[in-house]
Design a protein around this motif. Structure first.
Motif, PDB file in Angstrom:
ATOM      1  N   SER A  71       0.828  -1.207   0.000  1.00 33.52           N
ATOM      2  CA  SER A  71       0.000   0.000   0.000  1.00 33.52           C
ATOM      3  C   SER A  71       0.860   1.255   0.000  1.00 33.52           C
ATOM      4  CB  SER A  71      -0.931   0.012   1.223  1.00 33.52           C
ATOM      5  OG  SER A  71      -1.865  -1.023   1.138  1.00 33.52           O
ATOM      6  N   VAL A  72       1.925   1.244   0.786  1.00 35.16           N
ATOM      7  CA  VAL A  72       2.840   2.388   0.824  1.00 35.16           C
ATOM      8  C   VAL A  72       3.477   2.574  -0.551  1.00 35.16           C
ATOM      9  CG1 VAL A  72       5.034   3.248   1.763  1.00 35.16           C
ATOM     10  CG2 VAL A  72       3.333   2.249   3.296  1.00 35.16           C
ATOM     11  N   ALA A  73       3.970   1.492  -1.118  1.00 32.07           N
ATOM     12  CA  ALA A  73       4.620   1.572  -2.423  1.00 32.07           C
ATOM     13  C   ALA A  73       3.657   2.107  -3.480  1.00 32.07           C
ATOM     14  CB  ALA A  73       5.162   0.197  -2.839  1.00 32.07           C
ATOM     15  N   ALA A  74       2.440   1.597  -3.491  1.00 35.90           N
ATOM     16  CA  ALA A  74       1.452   2.056  -4.477  1.00 35.90           C
ATOM     17  C   ALA A  74       1.141   3.533  -4.282  1.00 35.90           C
ATOM     18  CB  ALA A  74       0.184   1.214  -4.376  1.00 35.90           C
ATOM     19  N   ALA A  75       0.997   3.959  -3.032  1.00 42.50           N
ATOM     20  CA  ALA A  75       0.672   5.353  -2.744  1.00 42.50           C
ATOM     21  C   ALA A  75       1.808   6.292  -3.149  1.00 42.50           C
ATOM     22  CB  ALA A  75       0.348   5.522  -1.259  1.00 42.50           C
ATOM     23  N   LEU A  76       3.032   5.773  -3.138  1.00 43.01           N
ATOM     24  CA  LEU A  76       4.188   6.576  -3.518  1.00 43.01           C
ATOM     25  C   LEU A  76       4.548   6.390  -4.996  1.00 43.01           C
ATOM     26  CD1 LEU A  76       6.487   6.061  -0.384  1.00 43.01           C
ATOM     27  CD2 LEU A  76       5.175   8.112  -0.993  1.00 43.01           C
ATOM     28  N   GLY A  77       3.782   5.558  -5.698  1.00 38.75           N
ATOM     29  CA  GLY A  77       4.099   5.290  -7.101  1.00 38.75           C
ATOM     30  C   GLY A  77       5.468   4.656  -7.244  1.00 38.75           C
ATOM     31  N   SER A  78       5.792   3.769  -6.324  1.00 37.99           N
ATOM     32  CA  SER A  78       7.127   3.179  -6.242  1.00 37.99           C
ATOM     33  C   SER A  78       7.006   1.678  -5.991  1.00 37.99           C
ATOM     34  CB  SER A  78       7.909   3.827  -5.089  1.00 37.99           C
ATOM     35  OG  SER A  78       7.944   5.226  -5.242  1.00 37.99           O
ATOM     36  N   HIS A  79       8.146   1.027  -5.802  1.00 37.20           N
ATOM     37  CA  HIS A  79       8.142  -0.377  -5.426  1.00 37.20           C
ATOM     38  C   HIS A  79       9.362  -0.670  -4.560  1.00 37.20           C
ATOM     39  CE1 HIS A  79      10.772  -0.480  -8.989  1.00 37.20           C
ATOM     40  NE2 HIS A  79      11.357  -1.492  -8.391  1.00 37.20           N
ATOM     41  N   PHE A  80       9.238  -1.720  -3.765  1.00 38.99           N
ATOM     42  CA  PHE A  80      10.351  -2.187  -2.942  1.00 38.99           C
ATOM     43  C   PHE A  80      11.085  -3.288  -3.694  1.00 38.99           C
ATOM     44  CE2 PHE A  80       7.522  -0.525   0.346  1.00 38.99           C
ATOM     45  CZ  PHE A  80       8.414   0.134   1.187  1.00 38.99           C
ATOM     46  N   THR A  81      12.364  -3.432  -3.403  1.00 40.57           N
ATOM     47  CA  THR A  81      13.113  -4.585  -3.878  1.00 40.57           C
ATOM     48  C   THR A  81      13.716  -5.273  -2.673  1.00 40.57           C
ATOM     49  OG1 THR A  81      15.132  -3.303  -4.205  1.00 40.57           O
ATOM     50  CG2 THR A  81      13.672  -3.536  -6.103  1.00 40.57           C
ATOM     51  N   ILE A  82      13.780  -6.581  -2.728  1.00 37.91           N
ATOM     52  CA  ILE A  82      14.330  -7.353  -1.615  1.00 37.91           C
ATOM     53  C   ILE A  82      15.354  -8.325  -2.177  1.00 37.91           C
ATOM     54  CG2 ILE A  82      13.832  -9.013   0.221  1.00 37.91           C
ATOM     55  CD1 ILE A  82      10.989  -7.841   0.300  1.00 37.91           C
ATOM     56  N   ASP A  83      16.508  -8.367  -1.569  1.00 36.49           N
ATOM     57  CA  ASP A  83      17.545  -9.323  -1.933  1.00 36.49           C
ATOM     58  C   ASP A  83      17.911 -10.116  -0.693  1.00 36.49           C
ATOM     59  OD1 ASP A  83      17.921  -8.460  -4.638  1.00 36.49           O
ATOM     60  OD2 ASP A  83      19.001  -6.720  -3.858  1.00 36.49           O
ATOM     61  N   LEU A  84      17.978 -11.417  -0.823  1.00 43.70           N
ATOM     62  CA  LEU A  84      18.438 -12.288   0.248  1.00 43.70           C
ATOM     63  C   LEU A  84      19.825 -12.770  -0.147  1.00 43.70           C
ATOM     64  CD1 LEU A  84      17.845 -13.694   2.921  1.00 43.70           C
ATOM     65  CD2 LEU A  84      16.840 -15.574   1.598  1.00 43.70           C
ATOM     66  N   LEU A  85      20.826 -12.291   0.564  1.00 40.61           N
ATOM     67  CA  LEU A  85      22.218 -12.554   0.203  1.00 40.61           C
ATOM     68  C   LEU A  85      22.938 -13.249   1.348  1.00 40.61           C
ATOM     69  CD1 LEU A  85      22.974  -8.996  -1.202  1.00 40.61           C
ATOM     70  CD2 LEU A  85      22.390 -11.035  -2.523  1.00 40.61           C
ATOM     71  N   PRO A  86      23.884 -14.123   1.023  1.00 43.11           N
ATOM     72  CA  PRO A  86      24.698 -14.706   2.090  1.00 43.11           C
ATOM     73  C   PRO A  86      25.556 -13.619   2.723  1.00 43.11           C
ATOM     74  CG  PRO A  86      25.491 -15.402  -0.072  1.00 43.11           C
ATOM     75  CD  PRO A  86      24.245 -14.604  -0.297  1.00 43.11           C
ATOM     76  N   GLU A  87      25.878 -13.799   3.997  1.00 41.50           N
ATOM     77  CA  GLU A  87      26.668 -12.795   4.710  1.00 41.50           C
ATOM     78  C   GLU A  87      27.982 -12.502   4.011  1.00 41.50           C
ATOM     79  OE1 GLU A  87      27.107 -13.107   8.967  1.00 41.50           O
ATOM     80  OE2 GLU A  87      25.332 -14.386   9.016  1.00 41.50           O
ATOM     81  N   SER A  88      28.550 -13.483   3.378  1.00 46.11           N
ATOM     82  CA  SER A  88      29.851 -13.296   2.732  1.00 46.11           C
ATOM     83  C   SER A  88      29.782 -12.363   1.533  1.00 46.11           C
ATOM     84  CB  SER A  88      30.410 -14.647   2.288  1.00 46.11           C
ATOM     85  OG  SER A  88      29.528 -15.240   1.348  1.00 46.11           O
ATOM     86  N   SER A  89      28.564 -12.055   1.075  1.00 47.12           N
ATOM     87  CA  SER A  89      28.446 -11.207  -0.117  1.00 47.12           C
ATOM     88  C   SER A  89      28.101  -9.772   0.219  1.00 47.12           C
ATOM     89  CB  SER A  89      27.373 -11.778  -1.046  1.00 47.12           C
ATOM     90  OG  SER A  89      26.099 -11.590  -0.465  1.00 47.12           O
ATOM     91  N   GLN A  90      28.350  -9.349   1.448  1.00 47.59           N
ATOM     92  CA  GLN A  90      28.037  -7.973   1.822  1.00 47.59           C
ATOM     93  C   GLN A  90      28.861  -7.021   0.973  1.00 47.59           C
ATOM     94  OE1 GLN A  90      28.659  -7.424   5.989  1.00 47.59           O
ATOM     95  NE2 GLN A  90      26.784  -8.439   6.554  1.00 47.59           N
ATOM     96  N   GLU A  91      28.172  -6.365   0.057  1.00 48.69           N
ATOM     97  CA  GLU A  91      28.831  -5.415  -0.819  1.00 48.69           C
ATOM     98  C   GLU A  91      28.486  -4.008  -0.369  1.00 48.69           C
ATOM     99  OE1 GLU A  91      27.888  -6.009  -4.910  1.00 48.69           O
ATOM    100  OE2 GLU A  91      28.054  -8.180  -4.726  1.00 48.69           O
TER     101      GLU A  91
END
Length: 154
Positions: A71-91
């Motif tokens: 609902s927040v994303a739609a109201a802001l005309g935006s979108h969220f992105t989610i990445d699930l990464l292993p700890e070793s890949s902290q960039e």
């Protein structure tokens, strides 16, 4: 290692991830609102909720459902992105500092000193959030996010 920073246990790791995700969500919402010049009352109207509900969402004091985030994303005309990464890949991604500085300078020329200060704080907060990896920094950033949310509600 003291128990405050021990992320080897599943309980502590989960608590850390919750705090980190909460800060990321609050930062993303606050930053996008700032970028679009949307006040909490405007977001509330767009979402069909009370301004108090928007304050709860921005403050991060509760579990947010995927439905609420949608609902927040739609109201802001935006979108969220989610990445699930292993700890070793902290960039650490290098932010576009020149673009951020240009945005702050533009706001400083167009608005009041308070608006320029808010833009500067939001920019600094976004930069720090990108680099945050330690719990002490994370707590500091959460406090800054709360201060920004309170300032935007005034």
């Amino acid at each position: 290692m003291d128990s405050e920073c021990d992320l080897d246990t599943p309980i502590n790791r989960a608590a850390y991830e919750r705090a980190r995700l909460t800060a990321q969500v609050r930062t993303s919402i606050s930053w996008q609102m700032q970028e679009l010049d949307i006040k909490p009352k405007d977001l509330a109207t767009r979402m069909g909720v009370t301004q108090g509900r928007v304050s709860q969402i921005i403050s991060g004091g509760e579990n947010l459902t995927l439905g609420t985030l949608a609902s927040v994303a739609a109201a802001l005309g935006s979108h969220f992105t989610i990445d699930l990464l292993p700890e070793s890949s902290q960039e650490v991604t290098k932010p576009d500092v020149e673009n951020l500085v240009d945005q702050v300078q533009e706001r400083a020329q167009l608005g009041t000193h308070e608006e320029a200060a808010e833009a500067t704080l939001a920019t600094v907060f976004a930069l720090l959030a990108q680099a945050a990896s330690h719990r002490v920094i994370q707590r500091f950033l959460e406090g800054v996010a709360e201060d920004l949310a309170e300032a935007s509600n005034r």
